[in-house]
Design an enzyme around this catalytic site. Structure first.
Site, PDB file in Angstrom:
ATOM      1  N   CYS A  52       0.818  -1.210   0.000  1.00  0.00           N
ATOM      2  CA  CYS A  52       0.000   0.000   0.000  1.00  0.00           C
ATOM      3  C   CYS A  52       0.851   1.258   0.000  1.00  0.00           C
ATOM      4  O   CYS A  52       0.385   2.330  -0.387  1.00  0.00           O
ATOM      5  CB  CYS A  52      -0.947  -0.005   1.198  1.00  0.00           C
ATOM      6  SG  CYS A  52      -0.118  -0.090   2.799  1.00  0.00           S
ATOM      7  N   GLY A  89     -12.572  -8.106   3.330  1.00  0.00           N
ATOM      8  CA  GLY A  89     -11.294  -8.757   3.089  1.00  0.00           C
ATOM      9  C   GLY A  89     -10.986  -9.701   4.241  1.00  0.00           C
ATOM     10  O   GLY A  89     -11.651  -9.658   5.286  1.00  0.00           O
TER      11      GLY A  89
END
Length: 420
Positions: free
Chosen positions: A50, A185
């Site tokens: 990320c 998720g």
């Protein structure tokens, strides 16, 4: 062939740029195969998180890799070039060691990056693009990271992304225990976030995941329920807190879906954390009055707390890294001499075998063994010394340097009279 690192990270590029060149886990191996088809790139590994997308590679020039990176993501090169950094050999090695040790992370000293780097190495191994140079680089990186973490306080008092998300939620809601939480998720980051949020004993927890079985496993561990991603549209309004981190290339929660959920909630506020890159939640959602949306970059200010106590450890860690960089570069330098060493040994072995066969023939016909051995040693010595002697005798511009070089190669005493 030289070693390079090419990439962008949270220091050089905003989230809107980083998400454009992020790699999905299931496409990395294909991307590596595509990259190494370039004649200028011989070995490669891709680290995509990320906070960063980095290509570690061994090749002729860095230009081919940056051109490939833009083309692979269907971007014009000038669109990403201002955000890119390219590190040649020494800087590339130092950068790899710093990344593995957590010194280049948004959360200084965080340990997750080491696992992500190991995953990048595994993907490169499976793709067949991890050659000797990169294999050695990453093994050194892991060893350095272990040394830094075991001998310095770099990992002390870390405020993780997960803990930061809880802190931000507490600014919106007086009690997490009264809220209903949805996690989208089921990967490592979501599991970490679920652990932190569930420590506050929320009213209800649900896990939405593309693979229902994996969602059920995590739900069982945190005492929650599992739902299918297809149910998000009808179930979203039930939750006060939403934390999402998937590998989806496209947003999972769009503006329209969230608008409908807020309407059903009669404009009760909703706290949302998007830890995915590319983003799971459309950025326009953050502009809604009743939604508090935070991305990975928004959490940066929160994770800064506690950094002061770790800054002293950075000095010690950098000293370790500098020393280990020198060691790796010494190994790398020896790689260039490997072909000539191999050729030298092959030539010596051919000469040895040839003279051995000659000596055996003389012994077989009954010649005196002492005389055969003496002749064998003289012939072998002459063959070994013929090339360097001839080079010394014919030296031109290198006449001053060559004798000293030969002296070092053959460990000759300074008083030796070379050439006599």
């Amino acid at each position: 062939m030289a070693l390079f690192t090419l990439g962008i990270n949270h220091h050089t590029a905003p989230l809107a740029v980083r998400e454009q060149i992020a790699f999905q886990t299931d496409t990395v191996q294909q991307a590596l195969a595509d990259l190494t088809r370039c004649q200028a790139v011989h070995e490669a590994a891709i680290l995509s998180t990320c906070n960063r997308t980095e290509v570690y590679f061994a090749g002729d020039t860095p230009g081919a890799a940056s051109q490939w990176l833009a083309a692979y993501h269907r971007l014009a090169r000038h669109e990403i070039e201002p955000y890119l950094y390219t590190y040649p050999e020494r800087d590339a090695v130092r950068h790899a060691f710093r990344v593995a040790s957590g010194l280049d992370s948004m959360v200084l000293g965080e340990p997750q990056i080491l696992g992500q780097m190991k995953e990048a190495v595994r993907a490169a191994e499976e793709a067949g693009t991890l050659g000797t140079t990169l294999h050695k680089l990453f093994q050194h990186s892991f060893a350095v990271a272990k040394e830094v973490r075991s001998t310095t306080a770099i990992g002390a008092n870390i405020v993780s992304m997960a803990a930061a998300a809880v802190r931000l939620a507490e600014r919106i809601f007086e009690r997490i225990a009264d809220q209903r939480i949805l996690f989208i998720g089921a990967g490592e980051m979501i599991e970490l976030c679920a652990t932190h949020f569930c420590a506050q004993q929320p009213r209800h927890v649900a896990i939405a995941n593309r693979t229902v079985e994996r969602g059920l496993m995590l739900a069982d561990r945190v005492g929650g329920t599992a739902i299918r991603l297809e149910e998000l549209g009808e179930r979203l309004a039930q939750f006060d807190i939403v934390v999402s981190c998937t590998a989806s290339p496209l947003p999972i929660l769009g503006l329209g879906m969230v608008e409908r959920a807020i309407k059903v909630r009669r404009h009760r506020p909703m706290f949302m954390v998007d830890l995915a890159v590319p983003r799971d939640i459309e950025f326009e959602v953050g502009e809604m009055d009743d939604v508090f949306l935070y991305t990975v970059d928004d959490l940066a200010q929160v994770v800064e707390s506690g950094i002061e106590s770790r800054q002293a450890a950075v000095v010690d860690a950098e000293a370790i890294i500098s020393e280990r960089v020198d060691g790796f570069l010494r190994w790398l330098a020896t790689r260039g001499t490997v072909p000539i060493i191999r050729s030298l040994r092959d030539a010596a072995e051919r000469a040895r075998r040839h003279e051995m066969e000659h000596a055996l023939k003389l012994l077989a016909r009954g010649d005196d063994p002492v005389r055969v051995l003496d002749q064998f040693s003289h012939r072998l010595t002459n063959k070994f010394l013929h090339a360097p002697t001839q080079a010394l005798a014919q030296a031109g511009d290198g006449r001053d340097e060559l004798p000293a070089l030969v002296g070092r190669l053959f460990h000759l005493h300074p008083d030796s009279r070379l050439g006599e």
